[in-house]
Scaffold this motif. Structure first.
Motif, short mmCIF file in Angstrom:
data_model
loop_
_atom_site.label_atom_id
_atom_site.label_comp_id
_atom_site.label_asym_id
_atom_site.label_seq_id
_atom_site.Cartn_x
_atom_site.Cartn_y
_atom_site.Cartn_z
N ASP A 87 0.85 -1.14 0.00
CA ASP A 87 -0.02 0.05 0.14
C ASP A 87 0.75 1.20 0.03
OD1 ASP A 87 -1.70 2.02 1.54
OD2 ASP A 87 -3.12 0.45 1.02
N ALA A 123 0.36 3.98 1.62
CA ALA A 123 0.49 4.33 3.04
C ALA A 123 1.83 3.57 3.61
CB ALA A 123 -0.70 3.93 3.99
N THR A 150 -2.39 -8.22 2.83
CA THR A 150 -3.30 -6.81 2.92
C THR A 150 -3.75 -6.70 4.19
OG1 THR A 150 -3.59 -7.51 0.42
CG2 THR A 150 -5.22 -6.09 1.67
N LEU A 151 -4.45 -7.77 4.94
CA LEU A 151 -4.78 -7.67 6.02
C LEU A 151 -3.73 -7.06 7.17
CD1 LEU A 151 -7.16 -7.86 8.08
CD2 LEU A 151 -6.65 -10.34 8.21
N TRP A 152 -2.63 -7.93 7.14
CA TRP A 152 -1.84 -7.40 7.99
C TRP A 152 -1.50 -5.94 7.80
CZ3 TRP A 152 3.02 -5.55 6.99
CH2 TRP A 152 3.80 -5.22 8.14
N GLN A 153 -0.99 -5.49 6.63
CA GLN A 153 -0.61 -4.28 6.41
C GLN A 153 -1.61 -3.22 6.96
OE1 GLN A 153 1.11 -2.43 2.31
NE2 GLN A 153 -0.57 -3.72 2.10
N THR A 154 -2.92 -3.39 6.68
CA THR A 154 -3.84 -2.32 7.14
C THR A 154 -3.84 -2.31 8.68
OG1 THR A 154 -5.42 -3.01 5.22
CG2 THR A 154 -6.23 -2.17 7.20
N ASN A 155 -3.61 -3.38 9.38
CA ASN A 155 -3.56 -3.51 10.88
C ASN A 155 -2.10 -2.60 11.29
OD1 ASN A 155 -5.95 -4.58 11.26
ND2 ASN A 155 -4.95 -6.61 11.24
N ILE A 191 -0.26 -0.53 9.87
CA ILE A 191 -0.36 1.06 9.48
C ILE A 191 -1.19 1.66 10.52
CG2 ILE A 191 -1.13 2.67 7.78
CD1 ILE A 191 -0.41 0.74 5.67
N ALA A 192 -2.34 1.05 11.00
CA ALA A 192 -3.12 1.77 11.88
C ALA A 192 -2.44 1.73 13.26
CB ALA A 192 -4.25 0.61 12.29
N ARG A 248 -0.11 4.47 13.09
CA ARG A 248 -0.47 5.82 13.31
C ARG A 248 -1.22 6.08 14.75
NH1 ARG A 248 -4.05 5.33 7.54
NH2 ARG A 248 -2.27 6.05 6.41
#
Length: 141
Positions: free
Chosen positions: A15, A17, A119-124, A126-127, A130
């Protein structure tokens, strides 16, 4: 200084991000990436322990390719076991260059499964970044 990524060289869906996040971490260092062939980012949650749990430590390694920086691997660690016998082990390992991926308890996983899991791991991840969950160190060779 910013990292020039070779986007066509990504085996998994990275991503934008995450790329921005890695560039932000490099900007905080005094590393001269023009002279380096590899970069290692260590994301650690100081409160993570075998007893209390928490946000897993993560290591991301990039290597310089002919056309820009490539992901070598992304590894997510977790404690396995309890008390004094607990060990920090690889829980998820995405090896981009060899296209080999691993999930603890399952063993090697195919690219299609790795694609979805990354994809799932990356979303978590990055959160968590942040939210300020990590202390980050960057080293290079």
């Amino acid at each position: 200084m910013t990292i020039s990524f070779f986007r066509d060289g990504f085996a998994l869906p990275v991503d934008q991000a995450l790329l921005v996040l890695l560039n932000q971490e490099i900007a905080k260092t005094e590393l001269n990436i023009e002279r380096l062939t590899q970069l290692t980012f260590n994301f650690r949650n100081p409160g993570y322990s075998a007893e209390q749990g928490g946000v897993h430590p993560v290591e991301i390694r990039l290597i310089r390719g002919l056309d820009g920086w490539l992901f070598d691997y992304v590894t997510d660690f977790s404690y396995q076991g309890m008390g004094q016998d607990a060990e920090l082990c690889k829980e998820l390992d995405f090896n981009f260059l060899d296209d080999e991926h691993y999930l603890q308890g399952w063993g090697p996983i195919q690219r299609s499964e790795a694609h979805e899991l990354f994809t799932l791991w990356q979303t978590n991840f990055i959160a968590y970044c942040r939210m300020g969950c990590f202390t980050v160190t960057v080293s290079g060779d």
